[in-house]
Design an enzyme around this catalytic site. Structure first.
Site, PDB file in Angstrom:
ATOM      1  CB  CYS A 126     -25.918 -67.590  36.471  1.00 45.48           C
ATOM      2  SG  CYS A 126     -24.852 -66.138  36.921  1.00 45.48           S
ATOM      3  CB  CYS A 206     -22.138 -64.523  43.446  1.00 49.16           C
ATOM      4  SG  CYS A 206     -23.720 -65.412  43.244  1.00 49.16           S
ATOM      5  CB  CYS A 232     -27.811 -63.574  36.908  1.00 48.32           C
ATOM      6  SG  CYS A 232     -29.632 -63.263  37.234  1.00 48.32           S
TER       7      CYS A 232
END
Length: 246
Positions: A126, A206, A232
């Protein structure tokens, strides 16, 4: 509505967050966003993931801040459905979407760090693919709008309308909305749903780090499932930063 010109710097510097939060608690999401637009003008940053409930804030942005861009971080690991949804909503709402990408292409990233990097070190992943690409824009902004809501998870239950984040003021116009409020807003304005929502992807990031949500789980239970990670890193007050690599 066209965004107001940038105000003198001391207006934001002298902002009484406690007082304004008390006042904005009873305001509508549109009123909260309009307040931020007046306060920060062209220095108001809006990042959207074009995820499961993103259409509400994107629609509000198209009404209140139509002349300002929407920032979208394309990590290279997103679902194709998310990219298609972004394009559909941008066209429908007349949004100016600015796409940010990491310095390293996703294939090269996996080659360098391994196919299991998201599982072994999601904070690092991230950091490279979401946090780093946004750094320069954060430095040039004074306000930052995002779509956090209190009912999304326990880590977001205390989110305020306005929060200090270093030199930035974070703005959460829809913090008080519930999942039912979001559904009603989407229906009222005939906004399309992210195509993965029908498969119970209720918080969408994601692809390697997102799964469908089971009955009884909160919206964000499908993000980084099986790990202690809950954010994240774009929202540092609600998460810890992970290890770094060379």
């Amino acid at each position: 509505m066209t965004a107001a010109p940038s105000p003198p710097p001391d207006r934001a510097r002298d902002l009484d967050l406690a007082r304004e939060n008390e006042r904005l608690e009873g305001a509508s999401p549109e009123e909260r966003l309009a307040f931020a637009a007046r306060l920060f003008g062209g220095e108001l940053l809006f990042t959207s993931s074009f995820g499961a409930q993103s259409a509400v804030l994107l629609h509000l942005w198209s009404v209140v801040c139509r002349e300002l861009p929407v920032t979208f971080i394309d990590t290279g690991f997103l679902f194709p459905e998310t990219l298609a949804y972004r394009d559909r909503l941008a066209a429908r709402l007349g949004l100016d979407v600015r796409v940010l990408r990491p310095d390293i292409e996703n294939g090269a990233f996996v080659t360098r760090y391994g196919t299991d990097i998201q599982r072994k070190d999601p904070d690092f992943c991230c950091g490279v693919n979401k946090i780093a690409p946004l750094a320069a824009l954060k430095e040039s902004a004074r306000g930052w709008v995002s779509g956090l809501r209190r009912d999304q998870s326990r880590t977001r239950a205390d989110v305020a309308i306005l929060e200090q984040d270093g030199l930035l003021v974070r703005v959460h116009p829809i913090a008080t909305l519930t999942a039912a409020d979001v559904a009603a807003y989407l229906a009222r304005h005939e906004l399309p749903e992210h195509p993965l929502v029908a498969r119970r992807y209720l918080s969408i990031g994601c692809a390697p780090c997102t799964r469908a949500v089971e009955d009884g789980e909160d919206e964000r239970a499908g993000r980084w499932a099986g790990s202690a990670k809950t954010e994240c890193g774009l929202h540092p007050s609600r998460t810890s930063t992970g290890p770094s690599r060379g």
